[in-house]
Design a protein around this motif. Sequence first.
Motif, mmCIF file in Angstrom:
data_model
loop_
_atom_site.group_PDB
_atom_site.id
_atom_site.type_symbol
_atom_site.label_atom_id
_atom_site.label_comp_id
_atom_site.label_asym_id
_atom_site.label_seq_id
_atom_site.Cartn_x
_atom_site.Cartn_y
_atom_site.Cartn_z
ATOM 1 N N PRO A 117 0.814 -1.221 0.000
ATOM 2 C CA PRO A 117 0.000 0.000 0.000
ATOM 3 C C PRO A 117 0.847 1.271 0.000
ATOM 4 C CG PRO A 117 -0.829 -1.572 1.612
ATOM 5 C CD PRO A 117 0.491 -2.089 1.137
ATOM 6 N N MET A 118 2.128 1.150 0.370
ATOM 7 C CA MET A 118 3.017 2.308 0.402
ATOM 8 C C MET A 118 3.765 2.510 -0.910
ATOM 9 S SD MET A 118 4.486 2.245 4.323
ATOM 10 C CE MET A 118 4.975 0.513 4.340
ATOM 11 N N GLU A 119 3.471 1.684 -1.918
ATOM 12 C CA GLU A 119 4.117 1.821 -3.219
ATOM 13 C C GLU A 119 3.077 1.940 -4.328
ATOM 14 O OE1 GLU A 119 7.386 -0.670 -4.303
ATOM 15 O OE2 GLU A 119 7.838 -1.177 -2.223
ATOM 16 N N ARG A 120 3.472 2.531 -5.446
ATOM 17 C CA ARG A 120 2.662 2.605 -6.658
ATOM 18 C C ARG A 120 3.539 2.140 -7.803
ATOM 19 N NH1 ARG A 120 -0.137 3.541 -3.011
ATOM 20 N NH2 ARG A 120 -1.746 5.144 -2.704
ATOM 21 N N HIS A 142 5.585 5.534 -7.791
ATOM 22 C CA HIS A 142 5.752 5.946 -9.188
ATOM 23 C C HIS A 142 4.530 6.722 -9.657
ATOM 24 C CE1 HIS A 142 9.331 3.408 -10.124
ATOM 25 N NE2 HIS A 142 8.865 2.734 -9.083
ATOM 26 N N ARG A 143 4.769 7.877 -10.277
ATOM 27 C CA ARG A 143 3.729 8.672 -10.933
ATOM 28 C C ARG A 143 4.092 8.707 -12.401
ATOM 29 N NH1 ARG A 143 5.621 10.785 -6.604
ATOM 30 N NH2 ARG A 143 6.962 12.253 -7.719
ATOM 31 N N VAL A 144 3.220 8.215 -13.251
ATOM 32 C CA VAL A 144 3.602 7.982 -14.645
ATOM 33 C C VAL A 144 2.689 8.728 -15.617
ATOM 34 C CG1 VAL A 144 4.578 5.727 -14.123
ATOM 35 C CG2 VAL A 144 2.190 5.895 -14.810
ATOM 36 N N TYR A 152 5.957 4.251 -24.677
ATOM 37 C CA TYR A 152 6.883 5.005 -23.834
ATOM 38 C C TYR A 152 6.122 5.573 -22.639
ATOM 39 C CZ TYR A 152 9.491 4.972 -28.233
ATOM 40 O OH TYR A 152 10.109 4.585 -29.393
ATOM 41 N N PHE A 153 6.866 5.931 -21.602
ATOM 42 C CA PHE A 153 6.240 6.635 -20.489
ATOM 43 C C PHE A 153 7.279 7.433 -19.722
ATOM 44 C CE2 PHE A 153 7.577 2.644 -18.606
ATOM 45 C CZ PHE A 153 7.931 2.930 -17.291
ATOM 46 N N ILE A 154 6.813 8.497 -19.074
ATOM 47 C CA ILE A 154 7.644 9.293 -18.190
ATOM 48 C C ILE A 154 7.368 8.827 -16.765
ATOM 49 C CG2 ILE A 154 8.086 11.599 -17.269
ATOM 50 C CD1 ILE A 154 7.415 12.717 -20.021
ATOM 51 N N ASP A 155 8.412 8.469 -16.066
ATOM 52 C CA ASP A 155 8.304 7.891 -14.727
ATOM 53 C C ASP A 155 8.895 8.853 -13.707
ATOM 54 O OD1 ASP A 155 8.096 6.223 -12.554
ATOM 55 O OD2 ASP A 155 9.732 4.885 -13.148
ATOM 56 N N SER A 156 8.047 9.407 -12.848
ATOM 57 C CA SER A 156 8.502 10.248 -11.746
ATOM 58 C C SER A 156 8.368 9.433 -10.467
ATOM 59 C CB SER A 156 7.648 11.523 -11.645
ATOM 60 O OG SER A 156 7.675 12.244 -12.853
ATOM 61 N N TYR A 157 9.454 9.172 -9.795
ATOM 62 C CA TYR A 157 9.392 8.298 -8.637
ATOM 63 C C TYR A 157 10.329 8.761 -7.527
ATOM 64 C CZ TYR A 157 13.784 6.349 -10.402
ATOM 65 O OH TYR A 157 15.080 6.210 -10.847
ATOM 66 N N SER A 158 10.059 8.274 -6.328
ATOM 67 C CA SER A 158 10.905 8.547 -5.175
ATOM 68 C C SER A 158 10.684 7.440 -4.152
ATOM 69 C CB SER A 158 10.575 9.911 -4.562
ATOM 70 O OG SER A 158 9.246 9.916 -4.062
ATOM 71 N N ASN A 159 11.606 7.345 -3.208
ATOM 72 C CA ASN A 159 11.434 6.447 -2.064
ATOM 73 C C ASN A 159 12.176 7.041 -0.879
ATOM 74 O OD1 ASN A 159 14.226 5.605 -2.331
ATOM 75 N ND2 ASN A 159 13.558 4.198 -3.963
ATOM 76 N N THR A 165 12.898 11.597 -8.877
ATOM 77 C CA THR A 165 13.676 11.413 -10.106
ATOM 78 C C THR A 165 12.701 11.232 -11.260
ATOM 79 O OG1 THR A 165 15.475 10.345 -8.882
ATOM 80 C CG2 THR A 165 15.402 9.971 -11.258
ATOM 81 N N VAL A 166 13.033 11.796 -12.425
ATOM 82 C CA VAL A 166 12.166 11.707 -13.595
ATOM 83 C C VAL A 166 12.929 11.039 -14.734
ATOM 84 C CG1 VAL A 166 10.708 12.956 -15.219
ATOM 85 C CG2 VAL A 166 11.002 13.830 -12.892
ATOM 86 N N ASP A 167 12.398 9.926 -15.244
ATOM 87 C CA ASP A 167 13.037 9.157 -16.314
ATOM 88 C C ASP A 167 12.089 8.977 -17.492
ATOM 89 O OD1 ASP A 167 15.366 8.761 -14.835
ATOM 90 O OD2 ASP A 167 14.666 6.862 -13.984
ATOM 91 N N LEU A 168 12.657 8.902 -18.688
ATOM 92 C CA LEU A 168 11.923 8.472 -19.876
ATOM 93 C C LEU A 168 12.254 7.003 -20.103
ATOM 94 C CD1 LEU A 168 10.231 8.962 -22.447
ATOM 95 C CD2 LEU A 168 12.362 9.633 -23.590
ATOM 96 N N LYS A 169 11.210 6.158 -20.207
ATOM 97 C CA LYS A 169 11.417 4.720 -20.348
ATOM 98 C C LYS A 169 10.574 4.175 -21.500
ATOM 99 C CE LYS A 169 12.370 4.090 -15.413
ATOM 100 N NZ LYS A 169 11.973 3.424 -14.151
#
Length: 227
Positions: A117-120, A142-144, A152-159, A165-169
């Motif tokens: 529940p603490m992750e997406r 993760h917010r995508v 493709y997707f843009i991945d904004s994530y943190s922990n 951090t923002v990545d293109l994947k």
Amino acid sequence: MENTLAVVWMNRAQDHMKLSLFDVVTGNKKMILEELNDAWIDIFDFFAGELHLFYFPEEMDSFFWISDRDGYSHVYQYDYNGNVLGQVTSGAFDVVSVKAIDPVKKTLYYLSCEISPMERNLYSVKFNGKGKKQITSTEGNHRVNVAPAGRYFIDSYSNTATPSTVDLKDGKGKLIKNLAGHQGALDHLETYEYAPRELFTFTTSDGQQIDGYLIRPMDFDPEKSYP
């Protein structure tokens, strides 16, 4: 569907919902979905930033709706006569939102809390519920933003150890390019003392599992008692 407006009605108690289609030319109305719940019905998720839980792909003669009728929030596919074509996702976890739909490959991309529940995390699955794949793998939230066909997707994530951090994947989760990071924040943590968040889970006396985090004092001593 051309010249058609989808309208959601809900009572004040938010335990009774109706979805109707209106012909904007004639004004004719057709109710295609009705749902009742003993407690509550979500039609959007304010805290997750999701303004609606209905999805109407233009290229398809069916739509998708996230319902928690079985105790968990899952994706269901309907035709425009209100018939359930199938339950797309299932299991002891909640789906947060649908992020992309590929009508050609009959694949749906969605965020869920399956790991914790603490992750997406981002997943893909066929409309028939088969072939589920986890796409994001880094631990955290993760917010995508997913391209329409999921290529493709843009991945904004943190922990707790990684600033945002923002990545293109690509559609399989492979890194193409890092778009933004916070090296300055990481350098700051190397220079200054920092008390990180520690995640934990406990079970209440009535059997409910609760998640939380703990920040210890900088000079924490396990032998001492803290107020």
